[in-house]
Design a protein around this motif. Structure first.
Motif, short mmCIF file in Angstrom:
data_model
loop_
_atom_site.label_atom_id
_atom_site.label_comp_id
_atom_site.label_asym_id
_atom_site.label_seq_id
_atom_site.Cartn_x
_atom_site.Cartn_y
_atom_site.Cartn_z
N LYS A 286 0.81 -1.21 0.00
CA LYS A 286 0.00 0.00 0.00
C LYS A 286 0.84 1.25 0.00
CE LYS A 286 -4.42 1.52 1.82
NZ LYS A 286 -5.52 1.20 2.77
N ASP B 117 1.97 3.13 2.45
CA ASP B 117 1.71 4.18 3.44
C ASP B 117 2.81 4.15 4.49
OD1 ASP B 117 1.04 1.95 4.95
OD2 ASP B 117 -1.11 2.35 4.97
N ASP C 274 4.02 -3.61 6.05
CA ASP C 274 3.16 -3.66 4.87
C ASP C 274 3.12 -5.07 4.28
OD1 ASP C 274 1.50 -2.75 2.85
OD2 ASP C 274 3.05 -1.62 1.80
N SER D 281 7.64 -2.90 -1.58
CA SER D 281 6.93 -2.02 -0.66
C SER D 281 7.87 -0.96 -0.15
CB SER D 281 6.34 -2.81 0.51
OG SER D 281 5.72 -1.94 1.44
N GLY E 32 -2.02 4.94 -2.04
CA GLY E 32 -2.64 3.62 -1.93
C GLY E 32 -3.02 2.97 -3.23
N ASN E 33 -2.93 3.71 -4.35
CA ASN E 33 -3.33 3.15 -5.63
C ASN E 33 -2.36 2.10 -6.15
OD1 ASN E 33 -5.77 4.69 -6.17
ND2 ASN E 33 -4.43 6.46 -6.35
N TYR F 201 -1.34 -0.35 -4.40
CA TYR F 201 -1.61 -1.61 -3.69
C TYR F 201 -2.37 -2.55 -4.63
CZ TYR F 201 -3.48 -4.71 -0.03
OH TYR F 201 -3.82 -5.80 0.74
N HIS G 1 -6.68 -4.66 -8.02
CA HIS G 1 -6.62 -3.80 -6.85
C HIS G 1 -7.37 -4.47 -5.71
CE1 HIS G 1 -5.52 -0.37 -9.59
NE2 HIS G 1 -4.75 -0.13 -8.55
#
Length: 393
Positions: A183, A185, A192, A261, A269-270, A272, A286
Protein backbone atom coordinates in the motif's frame (compact mmCIF):
# COMPACT_ATOMS: atom_id res chain seq x y z
CA UNK A 1 4.06 -20.28 -19.37
CA UNK A 2 1.88 -19.08 -16.55
CA UNK A 3 -0.87 -21.43 -15.46
CA UNK A 4 -3.54 -21.24 -12.78
CA UNK A 5 -3.18 -23.40 -9.71
CA UNK A 6 -6.39 -24.30 -7.86
CA UNK A 7 -6.04 -24.50 -4.11
CA UNK A 8 -9.22 -25.57 -4.14
CA UNK A 9 -6.73 -20.63 34.95
CA UNK A 10 -9.83 -19.73 36.86
CA UNK A 11 -12.18 -18.18 34.49
CA UNK A 12 -15.91 -17.89 34.44
CA UNK A 13 -18.62 -17.24 31.94
CA UNK A 14 -20.08 -13.76 32.04
CA UNK A 15 -23.65 -14.94 31.48
CA UNK A 16 -24.91 -18.46 31.12
CA UNK A 17 -28.63 -17.93 30.62
CA UNK A 18 -29.92 -20.91 28.66
CA UNK A 19 -31.56 -19.99 25.41
CA UNK A 20 -31.70 -23.29 23.59
CA UNK A 21 -34.74 -24.49 21.74
CA UNK A 22 -35.45 -27.38 19.43
CA UNK A 23 -35.09 -25.04 16.43
CA UNK A 24 -31.78 -23.68 17.70
CA UNK A 25 -30.37 -27.17 18.25
CA UNK A 26 -31.01 -28.02 14.62
CA UNK A 27 -28.74 -25.17 13.57
CA UNK A 28 -24.98 -25.43 13.23
CA UNK A 29 -23.12 -24.20 16.29
CA UNK A 30 -20.61 -21.37 15.93
CA UNK A 31 -18.31 -19.69 18.44
CA UNK A 32 -16.30 -16.49 18.02
CA UNK A 33 -12.90 -15.72 19.57
CA UNK A 34 -11.82 -12.08 19.70
CA UNK A 35 -9.76 -9.81 21.92
CA UNK A 36 -10.81 -6.19 22.32
CA UNK A 37 -7.74 -3.96 22.39
CA UNK A 38 -5.51 -6.67 20.93
CA UNK A 39 -6.78 -7.07 17.41
CA UNK A 40 -10.49 -6.84 18.18
CA UNK A 41 -12.65 -8.61 15.59
CA UNK A 42 -10.98 -8.02 12.26
CA UNK A 43 -12.91 -7.12 9.13
CA UNK A 44 -16.32 -8.41 10.22
CA UNK A 45 -15.14 -11.92 11.01
CA UNK A 46 -17.50 -11.98 13.98
CA UNK A 47 -20.69 -10.66 12.38
CA UNK A 48 -20.33 -12.67 9.17
CA UNK A 49 -22.07 -15.61 10.85
CA UNK A 50 -25.19 -13.49 11.42
CA UNK A 51 -25.62 -13.50 7.64
CA UNK A 52 -25.67 -17.30 7.41
CA UNK A 53 -29.22 -18.43 8.35
CA UNK A 54 -28.35 -22.05 9.11
CA UNK A 55 -26.01 -21.24 12.02
CA UNK A 56 -26.42 -20.14 15.63
CA UNK A 57 -23.73 -18.21 17.51
CA UNK A 58 -23.49 -20.15 20.78
CA UNK A 59 -20.72 -18.15 22.43
CA UNK A 60 -18.08 -15.46 22.24
CA UNK A 61 -14.77 -15.23 24.09
CA UNK A 62 -12.95 -11.97 24.80
CA UNK A 63 -10.40 -11.38 27.59
CA UNK A 64 -11.43 -7.70 27.78
CA UNK A 65 -14.47 -7.41 30.10
CA UNK A 66 -15.98 -4.30 28.53
CA UNK A 67 -15.27 -5.59 25.05
CA UNK A 68 -16.89 -8.92 25.86
CA UNK A 69 -20.13 -7.30 27.00
CA UNK A 70 -20.25 -5.14 23.88
CA UNK A 71 -19.56 -8.09 21.61
CA UNK A 72 -22.23 -10.23 23.27
CA UNK A 73 -24.75 -7.50 22.50
CA UNK A 74 -23.51 -7.19 18.93
CA UNK A 75 -23.73 -10.93 18.29
CA UNK A 76 -26.99 -11.30 20.25
CA UNK A 77 -25.65 -14.13 22.37
CA UNK A 78 -26.04 -14.65 26.12
CA UNK A 79 -22.97 -16.84 26.39
CA UNK A 80 -19.80 -14.84 26.97
CA UNK A 81 -16.45 -16.03 28.30
CA UNK A 82 -13.17 -14.38 29.23
CA UNK A 83 -11.34 -17.64 28.44
CA UNK A 84 -11.68 -19.09 24.96
CA UNK A 85 -10.66 -22.57 26.09
CA UNK A 86 -13.51 -22.61 28.59
CA UNK A 87 -15.88 -21.42 25.88
CA UNK A 88 -14.80 -24.22 23.57
CA UNK A 89 -15.30 -26.80 26.31
CA UNK A 90 -18.72 -25.56 27.43
CA UNK A 91 -20.36 -24.62 24.12
CA UNK A 92 -18.90 -27.40 21.93
CA UNK A 93 -19.16 -25.50 18.63
CA UNK A 94 -18.85 -27.05 15.20
CA UNK A 95 -17.25 -23.93 13.70
CA UNK A 96 -15.01 -21.25 15.20
CA UNK A 97 -13.82 -17.87 13.98
CA UNK A 98 -10.42 -16.71 15.23
CA UNK A 99 -10.96 -13.02 14.67
CA UNK A 100 -8.23 -10.88 16.33
CA UNK A 101 -5.96 -9.05 13.93
CA UNK A 102 -2.97 -9.51 16.25
CA UNK A 103 -1.13 -12.48 14.79
CA UNK A 104 0.68 -13.48 17.98
CA UNK A 105 -2.58 -14.97 19.32
CA UNK A 106 -3.56 -17.01 16.30
CA UNK A 107 -1.49 -20.13 16.87
CA UNK A 108 -2.75 -20.84 20.39
CA UNK A 109 -6.34 -19.97 19.54
CA UNK A 110 -6.45 -22.11 16.41
CA UNK A 111 -4.68 -24.99 18.14
CA UNK A 112 -7.14 -24.91 21.05
CA UNK A 113 -10.06 -24.95 18.61
CA UNK A 114 -8.59 -27.89 16.70
CA UNK A 115 -7.93 -29.89 19.86
CA UNK A 116 -11.45 -29.18 21.16
CA UNK A 117 -12.87 -31.10 18.21
CA UNK A 118 -14.37 -28.35 16.05
CA UNK A 119 -14.86 -29.25 12.41
CA UNK A 120 -14.07 -25.91 10.75
CA UNK A 121 -12.06 -22.78 11.62
CA UNK A 122 -11.96 -19.41 9.85
CA UNK A 123 -8.85 -17.44 10.83
CA UNK A 124 -7.97 -13.80 10.28
CA UNK A 125 -4.76 -13.07 8.40
CA UNK A 126 -1.81 -12.92 8.80
CA UNK A 127 -2.31 -16.59 9.64
CA UNK A 128 0.62 -17.07 12.04
CA UNK A 129 4.06 -15.51 12.56
CA UNK A 130 6.53 -18.22 11.57
CA UNK A 131 6.74 -21.41 9.52
CA UNK A 132 7.25 -23.28 12.79
CA UNK A 133 3.88 -22.10 14.12
CA UNK A 134 2.35 -23.04 10.78
CA UNK A 135 3.88 -26.54 10.97
CA UNK A 136 2.30 -27.07 14.37
CA UNK A 137 -1.19 -26.16 13.16
CA UNK A 138 -0.85 -28.12 9.92
CA UNK A 139 0.04 -31.25 11.86
CA UNK A 140 -2.78 -30.75 14.38
CA UNK A 141 -5.39 -30.09 11.69
CA UNK A 142 -4.29 -33.21 9.81
CA UNK A 143 -4.43 -35.33 12.95
CA UNK A 144 -7.91 -34.17 13.94
CA UNK A 145 -9.37 -33.80 10.44
CA UNK A 146 -10.14 -30.11 10.99
CA UNK A 147 -10.77 -27.84 8.03
CA UNK A 148 -9.01 -24.49 8.41
CA UNK A 149 -9.56 -21.54 6.08
CA UNK A 150 -7.57 -18.27 6.11
CA UNK A 151 -9.32 -14.96 5.44
CA UNK A 152 -7.71 -14.02 2.13
CA UNK A 153 -11.12 -13.20 0.71
CA UNK A 154 -9.86 -12.26 -2.76
CA UNK A 155 -9.35 -15.97 -3.41
CA UNK A 156 -13.13 -16.35 -3.57
CA UNK A 157 -13.75 -13.64 -6.17
CA UNK A 158 -15.42 -14.77 -9.42
CA UNK A 159 -13.28 -12.33 -11.43
CA UNK A 160 -10.39 -14.77 -11.01
CA UNK A 161 -12.08 -17.17 -13.40
CA UNK A 162 -12.40 -14.41 -16.00
CA UNK A 163 -8.67 -13.69 -15.72
CA UNK A 164 -7.95 -17.39 -16.13
CA UNK A 165 -9.91 -17.22 -19.37
CA UNK A 166 -7.99 -14.15 -20.56
CA UNK A 167 -4.76 -16.05 -20.05
CA UNK A 168 -5.95 -19.33 -21.56
CA UNK A 169 -7.39 -17.65 -24.66
CA UNK A 170 -4.11 -15.92 -25.48
CA UNK A 171 -5.77 -12.49 -25.38
CA UNK A 172 -3.08 -11.31 -22.94
CA UNK A 173 -0.33 -12.84 -25.04
CA UNK A 174 2.56 -14.38 -23.18
CA UNK A 175 2.51 -13.64 -19.46
CA UNK A 176 5.97 -12.22 -18.83
CA UNK A 177 5.94 -11.58 -15.10
CA UNK A 178 3.80 -10.86 -12.05
CA UNK A 179 4.28 -7.68 -10.04
CA UNK A 180 2.83 -6.90 -6.65
CA UNK A 181 3.08 -3.75 -4.56
CA UNK A 182 2.25 -2.85 -0.99
CA UNK A 183 0.00 0.00 0.00
CA UNK A 184 2.98 2.26 0.42
CA UNK A 185 1.71 4.18 3.44
CA UNK A 186 3.55 4.69 6.74
CA UNK A 187 3.69 0.90 7.15
CA UNK A 188 5.70 0.43 3.98
CA UNK A 189 8.34 -2.28 4.17
CA UNK A 190 8.11 -5.14 6.63
CA UNK A 191 4.78 -4.25 8.24
CA UNK A 192 3.16 -3.66 4.87
CA UNK A 193 4.35 -7.08 3.70
CA UNK A 194 2.79 -8.85 6.67
CA UNK A 195 -0.45 -6.92 7.04
CA UNK A 196 -1.39 -6.24 3.41
CA UNK A 197 1.20 -7.95 1.24
CA UNK A 198 0.02 -11.37 2.33
CA UNK A 199 -3.07 -10.81 0.16
CA UNK A 200 -0.77 -10.13 -2.79
CA UNK A 201 1.62 -13.06 -2.40
CA UNK A 202 -1.32 -15.37 -1.74
CA UNK A 203 -2.62 -14.43 -5.20
CA UNK A 204 0.82 -15.13 -6.67
CA UNK A 205 0.28 -18.77 -5.76
CA UNK A 206 -3.19 -18.80 -7.30
CA UNK A 207 -1.84 -17.85 -10.70
CA UNK A 208 1.58 -19.52 -10.69
CA UNK A 209 1.66 -22.21 -8.00
CA UNK A 210 3.77 -22.18 -4.83
CA UNK A 211 7.20 -20.51 -4.80
CA UNK A 212 10.41 -22.39 -5.52
CA UNK A 213 12.88 -19.70 -4.42
CA UNK A 214 12.99 -16.18 -2.99
CA UNK A 215 15.69 -13.52 -3.10
CA UNK A 216 15.14 -10.25 -1.28
CA UNK A 217 16.63 -7.14 0.24
CA UNK A 218 15.32 -5.17 3.21
CA UNK A 219 16.27 -1.51 3.68
CA UNK A 220 15.94 1.05 6.45
CA UNK A 221 16.34 4.62 5.21
CA UNK A 222 18.12 3.27 2.12
CA UNK A 223 20.60 1.05 3.96
CA UNK A 224 20.53 -2.71 4.40
CA UNK A 225 18.68 -3.74 7.54
CA UNK A 226 20.93 -4.86 10.40
CA UNK A 227 20.15 -6.30 13.82
CA UNK A 228 20.04 -2.75 15.20
CA UNK A 229 16.99 -2.06 13.02
CA UNK A 230 14.95 -5.03 14.24
CA UNK A 231 12.14 -4.06 16.65
CA UNK A 232 8.93 -5.71 17.88
CA UNK A 233 6.41 -5.34 15.08
CA UNK A 234 2.97 -3.79 15.44
CA UNK A 235 -0.13 -5.98 15.81
CA UNK A 236 1.82 -8.85 17.36
CA UNK A 237 3.74 -9.56 14.17
CA UNK A 238 6.97 -10.49 15.93
CA UNK A 239 10.47 -9.14 15.17
CA UNK A 240 10.28 -6.73 12.24
CA UNK A 241 12.31 -4.16 10.31
CA UNK A 242 12.56 -2.20 7.05
CA UNK A 243 10.72 0.75 5.60
CA UNK A 244 11.52 -0.56 2.12
CA UNK A 245 11.85 -4.05 0.72
CA UNK A 246 12.10 -5.81 -2.62
CA UNK A 247 11.50 -9.51 -3.21
CA UNK A 248 11.79 -11.79 -6.24
CA UNK A 249 10.09 -15.18 -6.30
CA UNK A 250 10.51 -17.96 -8.84
CA UNK A 251 7.15 -19.68 -8.85
CA UNK A 252 6.36 -23.33 -9.50
CA UNK A 253 5.46 -22.83 -13.16
CA UNK A 254 8.59 -20.75 -13.82
CA UNK A 255 6.93 -17.34 -13.69
CA UNK A 256 8.89 -14.62 -11.90
CA UNK A 257 6.86 -12.67 -9.33
CA UNK A 258 8.08 -9.47 -7.71
CA UNK A 259 6.87 -7.80 -4.54
CA UNK A 260 7.90 -4.26 -3.57
CA UNK A 261 6.93 -2.02 -0.66
CA UNK A 262 8.24 1.44 0.14
CA UNK A 263 6.97 3.59 3.00
CA UNK A 264 5.17 6.77 1.96
CA UNK A 265 5.69 6.05 -1.74
CA UNK A 266 3.34 8.81 -2.95
CA UNK A 267 0.83 6.55 -4.71
CA UNK A 268 -1.99 7.35 -2.25
CA UNK A 269 -2.64 3.62 -1.93
CA UNK A 270 -3.33 3.15 -5.63
CA UNK A 271 -0.20 1.07 -6.00
CA UNK A 272 -1.61 -1.61 -3.69
CA UNK A 273 -2.23 -4.16 -6.38
CA UNK A 274 -1.08 -7.18 -8.33
CA UNK A 275 -0.31 -6.98 -12.04
CA UNK A 276 -0.05 -9.78 -14.56
CA UNK A 277 2.07 -8.30 -17.33
CA UNK A 278 1.50 -9.91 -20.70
CA UNK A 279 2.89 -9.18 -24.14
CA UNK A 280 -0.59 -8.11 -25.31
CA UNK A 281 -1.93 -6.45 -22.17
CA UNK A 282 -1.90 -6.07 -18.41
CA UNK A 283 -4.34 -7.30 -15.78
CA UNK A 284 -4.35 -5.16 -12.62
CA UNK A 285 -5.99 -6.49 -9.48
CA UNK A 286 -6.62 -3.80 -6.85
CA UNK A 287 -7.27 -5.53 -3.54
CA UNK A 288 -10.87 -5.26 -2.27
CA UNK A 289 -12.01 -2.67 -4.80
CA UNK A 290 -15.13 -2.84 -6.91
CA UNK A 291 -14.57 -3.58 -9.71
CA UNK A 292 -11.60 -5.45 -8.32
CA UNK A 293 -9.66 -5.86 -11.57
CA UNK A 294 -9.06 -4.22 -14.96
CA UNK A 295 -7.60 -5.31 -18.26
CA UNK A 296 -5.49 -2.83 -20.20
CA UNK A 297 -5.12 -4.24 -23.73
CA UNK A 298 -2.13 -3.60 -25.97
CA UNK A 299 1.61 -4.19 -25.89
CA UNK A 300 2.60 -2.50 -22.61
CA UNK A 301 6.02 -1.56 -24.02
CA UNK A 302 4.86 0.13 -27.24
CA UNK A 303 4.70 3.94 -26.90
CA UNK A 304 3.12 4.31 -30.36
CA UNK A 305 -0.16 2.72 -29.32
CA UNK A 306 -3.21 4.95 -28.76
CA UNK A 307 -4.18 5.72 -25.17
CA UNK A 308 -4.95 2.48 -23.37
CA UNK A 309 -8.35 1.78 -21.88
CA UNK A 310 -8.84 0.25 -18.46
CA UNK A 311 -11.59 -2.31 -18.99
CA UNK A 312 -13.26 -3.60 -15.80
CA UNK A 313 -13.17 -7.33 -15.20
CA UNK A 314 -16.38 -8.51 -13.57
CA UNK A 315 -18.12 -11.81 -12.99
CA UNK A 316 -19.60 -11.44 -16.48
CA UNK A 317 -16.30 -10.86 -18.26
CA UNK A 318 -14.03 -8.12 -19.54
CA UNK A 319 -15.69 -4.76 -20.10
CA UNK A 320 -19.10 -6.05 -19.00
CA UNK A 321 -21.33 -4.80 -16.17
CA UNK A 322 -21.33 -6.82 -12.99
CA UNK A 323 -24.19 -9.32 -13.13
CA UNK A 324 -23.70 -10.95 -9.72
CA UNK A 325 -23.74 -8.06 -7.20
CA UNK A 326 -24.91 -10.36 -4.39
CA UNK A 327 -21.95 -12.69 -4.96
CA UNK A 328 -19.55 -9.73 -4.86
CA UNK A 329 -21.13 -8.58 -1.60
CA UNK A 330 -20.58 -12.08 -0.22
CA UNK A 331 -16.92 -11.87 -1.18
CA UNK A 332 -16.40 -8.55 0.57
CA UNK A 333 -18.16 -9.55 3.81
CA UNK A 334 -16.63 -13.06 3.96
CA UNK A 335 -19.96 -14.87 3.55
CA UNK A 336 -18.75 -16.73 0.46
CA UNK A 337 -15.67 -17.93 2.34
CA UNK A 338 -17.81 -19.10 5.27
CA UNK A 339 -20.19 -20.94 2.95
CA UNK A 340 -17.21 -22.62 1.30
CA UNK A 341 -15.79 -23.64 4.69
CA UNK A 342 -19.10 -25.23 5.68
CA UNK A 343 -19.29 -27.05 2.36
CA UNK A 344 -15.69 -28.21 2.77
CA UNK A 345 -16.60 -29.81 6.09
CA UNK A 346 -19.68 -31.49 4.62
CA UNK A 347 -17.85 -32.67 1.49
CA UNK A 348 -14.60 -33.58 3.28
CA UNK A 349 -12.42 -31.43 1.02
CA UNK A 350 -10.00 -28.54 1.59
CA UNK A 351 -11.50 -25.04 1.75
CA UNK A 352 -10.70 -22.86 -1.24
CA UNK A 353 -8.13 -20.85 0.74
CA UNK A 354 -7.08 -23.62 3.07
CA UNK A 355 -4.47 -24.09 5.78
CA UNK A 356 -1.82 -25.06 3.22
CA UNK A 357 -2.39 -21.77 1.38
CA UNK A 358 -2.00 -20.00 4.72
CA UNK A 359 1.23 -21.89 5.46
CA UNK A 360 2.66 -21.03 2.04
CA UNK A 361 1.83 -17.35 2.47
CA UNK A 362 3.62 -17.27 5.85
CA UNK A 363 6.66 -18.94 4.29
CA UNK A 364 6.71 -16.36 1.48
CA UNK A 365 6.91 -13.55 4.02
CA UNK A 366 9.51 -15.27 6.15
CA UNK A 367 11.46 -16.18 3.01
CA UNK A 368 12.09 -12.45 2.54
CA UNK A 369 13.63 -12.29 6.01
CA UNK A 370 15.78 -15.38 5.45
CA UNK A 371 17.04 -14.28 2.04
CA UNK A 372 18.01 -10.88 3.44
CA UNK A 373 19.83 -12.61 6.31
CA UNK A 374 21.76 -14.65 3.76
CA UNK A 375 22.96 -11.55 1.90
CA UNK A 376 20.03 -11.63 -0.50
CA UNK A 377 20.84 -15.06 -1.87
CA UNK A 378 18.05 -17.09 -3.46
CA UNK A 379 16.74 -19.43 -0.79
CA UNK A 380 14.64 -22.52 -1.50
CA UNK A 381 11.19 -23.49 -0.30
CA UNK A 382 10.23 -25.06 1.98
CA UNK A 383 12.44 -22.94 4.19
CA UNK A 384 15.05 -24.67 6.31
CA UNK A 385 14.67 -21.79 8.81
CA UNK A 386 11.32 -22.32 10.57
CA UNK A 387 11.57 -19.32 12.90
CA UNK A 388 11.91 -15.59 12.23
CA UNK A 389 15.27 -15.08 10.55
CA UNK A 390 15.43 -11.43 11.65
CA UNK A 391 16.32 -12.68 15.14
CA UNK A 392 19.53 -14.16 13.69
CA UNK A 393 20.92 -11.11 11.86
Amino acid sequence: MLKRRTFLAASSAVLLTPHLSFAAETKRRVAVIGHTGRGNYGHGLDTVWQQVPEVEIVGVADANPAGLIAEMAKLKTTQGFDDYQEMLEQTKPEFVTVAPRYADQHHDMVLAAIESGVKGIYCEKPFVRTPGEADSLLAAASQHGTKVAVAHRNRYHPALAQIDQLIASGEMGQVLEIRGKGKGDRRGGGEDLWVLGTHIVNLFTYFAGPPKTCSAVMLQEGKRVTSADVKPGAEGLGPLAANELHARYVMEDGTIAYYDSIANDGTAGNGYCLQLIGSKGIVTWHIDRDPVAHFTPGNPFDPALPPRKWLPITSAGVGKPENQPEVIRKVHNHVLAIEDLMAAVDEDRPPLCDIQAGVTTVEMVCGVFESHRQNSQAIKFPLAERGNALTKL
